[in-house]
Design a protein around this motif. Structure first.
Motif, PDB file in Angstrom:
ATOM      1  N   VAL A  63       0.847  -1.185   0.000  1.00  0.00           N
ATOM      2  CA  VAL A  63       0.000   0.000   0.000  1.00  0.00           C
ATOM      3  C   VAL A  63       0.888   1.242   0.000  1.00  0.00           C
ATOM      4  N   ARG A  64       1.857   1.260   0.896  1.00  0.00           N
ATOM      5  CA  ARG A  64       2.807   2.360   0.971  1.00  0.00           C
ATOM      6  C   ARG A  64       4.119   1.792   1.475  1.00  0.00           C
ATOM      7  N   LEU A  65       5.215   2.189   0.868  1.00  0.00           N
ATOM      8  CA  LEU A  65       6.539   1.741   1.280  1.00  0.00           C
ATOM      9  C   LEU A  65       7.396   2.949   1.627  1.00  0.00           C
ATOM     10  N   PRO A  66       8.361   2.788   2.535  1.00  0.00           N
ATOM     11  CA  PRO A  66       9.240   3.910   2.863  1.00  0.00           C
ATOM     12  C   PRO A  66      10.181   4.226   1.705  1.00  0.00           C
ATOM     13  N   GLU A  67      10.634   5.465   1.661  1.00  0.00           N
ATOM     14  CA  GLU A  67      11.635   5.852   0.673  1.00  0.00           C
ATOM     15  C   GLU A  67      12.927   5.095   0.971  1.00  0.00           C
ATOM     16  N   PRO A  68      13.701   4.733  -0.059  1.00  0.00           N
ATOM     17  CA  PRO A  68      14.980   4.052   0.202  1.00  0.00           C
ATOM     18  C   PRO A  68      15.934   4.979   0.950  1.00  0.00           C
ATOM     19  N   LEU A  69      16.789   4.391   1.779  1.00  0.00           N
ATOM     20  CA  LEU A  69      17.762   5.175   2.531  1.00  0.00           C
ATOM     21  C   LEU A  69      18.867   5.727   1.648  1.00  0.00           C
ATOM     22  N   PHE A  70      19.213   4.993   0.595  1.00  0.00           N
ATOM     23  CA  PHE A  70      20.304   5.398  -0.287  1.00  0.00           C
ATOM     24  C   PHE A  70      19.818   5.380  -1.728  1.00  0.00           C
TER      25      PHE A  70
END
Length: 78
Positions: A63-70
């Motif tokens: 549904v929603r995923l966090p932005e990648p760290l790098f």
């Protein structure tokens, strides 16, 4: 030559008492759903769970995923 079994990641969801929220308590690797159920019962036996459910990670609907760290390709300095 024998084919090596592929293991999948499974998430384990449980509740201790009827009416409690179903919560994720961990994850495990298994070759199939039957083994995932057995592993879950033996690995996470510290409580008397009223309910235990396992689901393959790749069967979850995003549904929603966090932005990648790098950024792709690694960390950039500058």
């Amino acid at each position: 030559m024998t084919k090596k079994s592929q293991r999948h990641e499974y998430f384990l969801f449980t509740r201790i008492n009827r009416g409690d929220d179903l919560i994720q308590v961990g994850s495990l690797l298994a070759e199939n759903a039957d083994l995932a159920k057995i592993y879950a019962q033996h690995i996470y036996d510290e409580e008397t769970w009223v309910e235990m459910q396992v689901v393959r990670k790749d069967h979850l609907i995003e549904v929603r995923l966090p932005e990648p760290l790098f950024a792709k390709g690694g960390l950039s300095c500058g």
